[in-house]
Write a protein that holds these residues in place. Structure first.
Motif, PDB file in Angstrom:
ATOM      1  N   TRP A   1     -23.200  16.786  20.615  1.00 43.32           N
ATOM      2  CA  TRP A   1     -24.166  15.976  19.858  1.00 43.32           C
ATOM      3  C   TRP A   1     -25.265  15.431  20.768  1.00 43.32           C
ATOM      4  O   TRP A   1     -26.429  15.366  20.369  1.00 43.32           O
ATOM      5  CB  TRP A   1     -23.454  14.847  19.127  1.00 43.32           C
ATOM      6  CG  TRP A   1     -22.821  15.318  17.866  1.00 43.32           C
ATOM      7  CD1 TRP A   1     -21.508  15.622  17.669  1.00 43.32           C
ATOM      8  CD2 TRP A   1     -23.477  15.581  16.626  1.00 43.32           C
ATOM      9  NE1 TRP A   1     -21.314  16.060  16.391  1.00 43.32           N
ATOM     10  CE2 TRP A   1     -22.491  16.039  15.720  1.00 43.32           C
ATOM     11  CE3 TRP A   1     -24.794  15.473  16.198  1.00 43.32           C
ATOM     12  CZ2 TRP A   1     -22.800  16.385  14.406  1.00 43.32           C
ATOM     13  CZ3 TRP A   1     -25.091  15.819  14.885  1.00 43.32           C
ATOM     14  CH2 TRP A   1     -24.113  16.262  14.004  1.00 43.32           C
ATOM     15  N   ILE A   2     -24.905  15.043  21.969  1.00 39.05           N
ATOM     16  CA  ILE A   2     -25.918  14.557  22.911  1.00 39.05           C
ATOM     17  C   ILE A   2     -26.906  15.675  23.211  1.00 39.05           C
ATOM     18  O   ILE A   2     -28.126  15.459  23.202  1.00 39.05           O
ATOM     19  CB  ILE A   2     -25.265  14.035  24.209  1.00 39.05           C
ATOM     20  CG1 ILE A   2     -24.465  12.769  23.927  1.00 39.05           C
ATOM     21  CG2 ILE A   2     -26.323  13.776  25.278  1.00 39.05           C
ATOM     22  CD1 ILE A   2     -23.604  12.315  25.098  1.00 39.05           C
ATOM     23  N   VAL A   3     -26.408  16.869  23.475  1.00 42.60           N
ATOM     24  CA  VAL A   3     -27.281  18.015  23.750  1.00 42.60           C
ATOM     25  C   VAL A   3     -28.204  18.249  22.565  1.00 42.60           C
ATOM     26  O   VAL A   3     -29.422  18.441  22.726  1.00 42.60           O
ATOM     27  CB  VAL A   3     -26.465  19.286  24.060  1.00 42.60           C
ATOM     28  CG1 VAL A   3     -27.364  20.511  24.119  1.00 42.60           C
ATOM     29  CG2 VAL A   3     -25.695  19.128  25.358  1.00 42.60           C
ATOM     30  N   LEU A   4     -27.654  18.222  21.378  1.00 42.10           N
ATOM     31  CA  LEU A   4     -28.451  18.450  20.180  1.00 42.10           C
ATOM     32  C   LEU A   4     -29.573  17.418  20.057  1.00 42.10           C
ATOM     33  O   LEU A   4     -30.723  17.763  19.770  1.00 42.10           O
ATOM     34  CB  LEU A   4     -27.555  18.424  18.946  1.00 42.10           C
ATOM     35  CG  LEU A   4     -28.175  18.924  17.649  1.00 42.10           C
ATOM     36  CD1 LEU A   4     -28.488  20.411  17.739  1.00 42.10           C
ATOM     37  CD2 LEU A   4     -27.246  18.653  16.482  1.00 42.10           C
ATOM     38  N   LEU A   5     -29.261  16.165  20.302  1.00 42.06           N
ATOM     39  CA  LEU A   5     -30.272  15.112  20.188  1.00 42.06           C
ATOM     40  C   LEU A   5     -31.315  15.197  21.292  1.00 42.06           C
ATOM     41  O   LEU A   5     -32.494  14.913  21.063  1.00 42.06           O
ATOM     42  CB  LEU A   5     -29.601  13.739  20.168  1.00 42.06           C
ATOM     43  CG  LEU A   5     -28.843  13.454  18.881  1.00 42.06           C
ATOM     44  CD1 LEU A   5     -28.018  12.193  19.021  1.00 42.06           C
ATOM     45  CD2 LEU A   5     -29.800  13.337  17.706  1.00 42.06           C
ATOM     46  N   VAL A   6     -30.907  15.593  22.487  1.00 41.93           N
ATOM     47  CA  VAL A   6     -31.885  15.774  23.564  1.00 41.93           C
ATOM     48  C   VAL A   6     -32.865  16.880  23.185  1.00 41.93           C
ATOM     49  O   VAL A   6     -34.076  16.730  23.324  1.00 41.93           O
ATOM     50  CB  VAL A   6     -31.198  16.080  24.913  1.00 41.93           C
ATOM     51  CG1 VAL A   6     -32.194  16.588  25.942  1.00 41.93           C
ATOM     52  CG2 VAL A   6     -30.499  14.832  25.435  1.00 41.93           C
TER      53      VAL A   6
ATOM     54  N   SER B   1     -29.946  29.768  28.347  1.00 39.76           N
ATOM     55  CA  SER B   1     -31.326  29.306  28.108  1.00 39.76           C
ATOM     56  C   SER B   1     -31.445  28.379  26.909  1.00 39.76           C
ATOM     57  O   SER B   1     -32.508  28.265  26.308  1.00 39.76           O
ATOM     58  CB  SER B   1     -32.277  30.499  27.954  1.00 39.76           C
ATOM     59  OG  SER B   1     -32.272  31.267  29.128  1.00 39.76           O
ATOM     60  N   ILE B   2     -30.372  27.714  26.570  1.00 38.71           N
ATOM     61  CA  ILE B   2     -30.438  26.675  25.542  1.00 38.71           C
ATOM     62  C   ILE B   2     -30.909  25.382  26.188  1.00 38.71           C
ATOM     63  O   ILE B   2     -31.713  24.649  25.627  1.00 38.71           O
ATOM     64  CB  ILE B   2     -29.077  26.511  24.834  1.00 38.71           C
ATOM     65  CG1 ILE B   2     -28.751  27.776  24.033  1.00 38.71           C
ATOM     66  CG2 ILE B   2     -29.072  25.277  23.941  1.00 38.71           C
ATOM     67  CD1 ILE B   2     -27.379  27.791  23.417  1.00 38.71           C
ATOM     68  N   LEU B   3     -30.429  25.117  27.390  1.00 35.69           N
ATOM     69  CA  LEU B   3     -30.881  23.952  28.161  1.00 35.69           C
ATOM     70  C   LEU B   3     -31.675  24.414  29.371  1.00 35.69           C
ATOM     71  O   LEU B   3     -31.311  25.390  30.021  1.00 35.69           O
ATOM     72  CB  LEU B   3     -29.679  23.148  28.674  1.00 35.69           C
ATOM     73  CG  LEU B   3     -28.952  22.239  27.712  1.00 35.69           C
ATOM     74  CD1 LEU B   3     -27.785  21.563  28.424  1.00 35.69           C
ATOM     75  CD2 LEU B   3     -29.868  21.204  27.118  1.00 35.69           C
ATOM     76  N   THR B   4     -32.732  23.681  29.664  1.00 35.82           N
ATOM     77  CA  THR B   4     -33.426  23.857  30.937  1.00 35.82           C
ATOM     78  C   THR B   4     -32.743  22.940  31.946  1.00 35.82           C
ATOM     79  O   THR B   4     -31.940  22.075  31.568  1.00 35.82           O
ATOM     80  CB  THR B   4     -34.909  23.473  30.817  1.00 35.82           C
ATOM     81  OG1 THR B   4     -34.988  22.065  30.508  1.00 35.82           O
ATOM     82  CG2 THR B   4     -35.622  24.284  29.744  1.00 35.82           C
ATOM     83  N   SER B   5     -33.061  23.103  33.200  1.00 39.82           N
ATOM     84  CA  SER B   5     -32.457  22.216  34.201  1.00 39.82           C
ATOM     85  C   SER B   5     -32.869  20.768  33.961  1.00 39.82           C
ATOM     86  O   SER B   5     -32.069  19.849  34.142  1.00 39.82           O
ATOM     87  CB  SER B   5     -32.812  22.668  35.613  1.00 39.82           C
ATOM     88  OG  SER B   5     -34.209  22.691  35.787  1.00 39.82           O
ATOM     89  N   ALA B   6     -34.103  20.564  33.521  1.00 42.25           N
ATOM     90  CA  ALA B   6     -34.554  19.195  33.236  1.00 42.25           C
ATOM     91  C   ALA B   6     -33.801  18.607  32.046  1.00 42.25           C
ATOM     92  O   ALA B   6     -33.359  17.451  32.085  1.00 42.25           O
ATOM     93  CB  ALA B   6     -36.055  19.183  32.966  1.00 42.25           C
ATOM     94  N   ASN B   7     -33.648  19.405  30.992  1.00 37.79           N
ATOM     95  CA  ASN B   7     -32.913  18.922  29.820  1.00 37.79           C
ATOM     96  C   ASN B   7     -31.444  18.674  30.151  1.00 37.79           C
ATOM     97  O   ASN B   7     -30.839  17.743  29.634  1.00 37.79           O
ATOM     98  CB  ASN B   7     -33.028  19.912  28.660  1.00 37.79           C
ATOM     99  CG  ASN B   7     -34.391  19.886  28.016  1.00 37.79           C
ATOM    100  OD1 ASN B   7     -35.167  18.966  28.219  1.00 37.79           O
ATOM    101  ND2 ASN B   7     -34.694  20.899  27.242  1.00 37.79           N
ATOM    102  N   ARG B   8     -30.876  19.506  31.021  1.00 36.12           N
ATOM    103  CA  ARG B   8     -29.488  19.298  31.449  1.00 36.12           C
ATOM    104  C   ARG B   8     -29.342  17.934  32.111  1.00 36.12           C
ATOM    105  O   ARG B   8     -28.398  17.194  31.842  1.00 36.12           O
ATOM    106  CB  ARG B   8     -29.057  20.403  32.420  1.00 36.12           C
ATOM    107  CG  ARG B   8     -27.634  20.232  32.932  1.00 36.12           C
ATOM    108  CD  ARG B   8     -27.383  21.025  34.194  1.00 36.12           C
ATOM    109  NE  ARG B   8     -28.211  20.526  35.267  1.00 36.12           N
ATOM    110  CZ  ARG B   8     -28.944  21.290  36.075  1.00 36.12           C
ATOM    111  NH1 ARG B   8     -28.969  22.587  35.939  1.00 36.12           N
ATOM    112  NH2 ARG B   8     -29.667  20.751  37.035  1.00 36.12           N
ATOM    113  N   GLU B   9     -30.296  17.586  32.959  1.00 39.15           N
ATOM    114  CA  GLU B   9     -30.237  16.289  33.632  1.00 39.15           C
ATOM    115  C   GLU B   9     -30.395  15.135  32.654  1.00 39.15           C
ATOM    116  O   GLU B   9     -29.756  14.094  32.809  1.00 39.15           O
ATOM    117  CB  GLU B   9     -31.289  16.218  34.739  1.00 39.15           C
ATOM    118  CG  GLU B   9     -31.018  17.172  35.891  1.00 39.15           C
ATOM    119  CD  GLU B   9     -29.644  16.974  36.525  1.00 39.15           C
ATOM    120  OE1 GLU B   9     -29.211  15.817  36.735  1.00 39.15           O
ATOM    121  OE2 GLU B   9     -28.988  18.004  36.806  1.00 39.15           O
TER     122      GLU B   9
END
Length: 119
Positions: free
Chosen positions: A87-92, A58-66
């Motif tokens: 780093w990309i995940v963190l910035l998103v 639950s760190i990423l949602t499906s929308a954030n994953r995309e």
């Protein structure tokens, strides 16, 4: 090296991300990603595993994953390292409203503040 990656990612977010965030909506809370060949070529297995782990945690949602996948594919690098993906995940997460807790959890992963068996 982290400063260089961060500078590049900030540039990408400032110039390409703002207009695209409203267009990506989750399809359902139980959706999952099937990585197309282009994504598989760019994202090593460990990167794909990280994305799935972050979504299950639950760190990423499906929308954030995309959004993360979209940003990863937008980089000119032939293949993406695990560190760059973090780093990309963190910035998103930083760019998303109401994601402070997820951002904090991801920040711990980026700075290796969690045990290695969890990331």
């Amino acid at each position: 090296m982290k400063e260089t990656i961060f500078d590049v990612l900030m540039y990408l977010f400032e110039h390409y991300m703002e207009d695209e965030l409203g267009a990506i909506k989750p399809t359902s809370p139980t959706s999952f990603s099937m990585f197309i060949p282009e994504e598989q070529a760019k994202l090593y297995l460990e990167c794909r595993d990280l994305l799935m782990f972050l979504e299950r945690s639950s760190i990423l949602t499906s929308a954030n994953r995309e959004v993360v996948i979209d940003r990863a594919l937008a980089l000119d690098d032939e293949e993406l390292s695990l560190e760059k993906l973090k780093w990309i995940v963190l910035l998103v997460l930083l760019s998303q409203p109401d994601e402070e807790i997820a951002f904090s959890r991801m920040e711990d992963i980026v700075y290796d503040l969690v045990p290695t068996y969890l990331n």
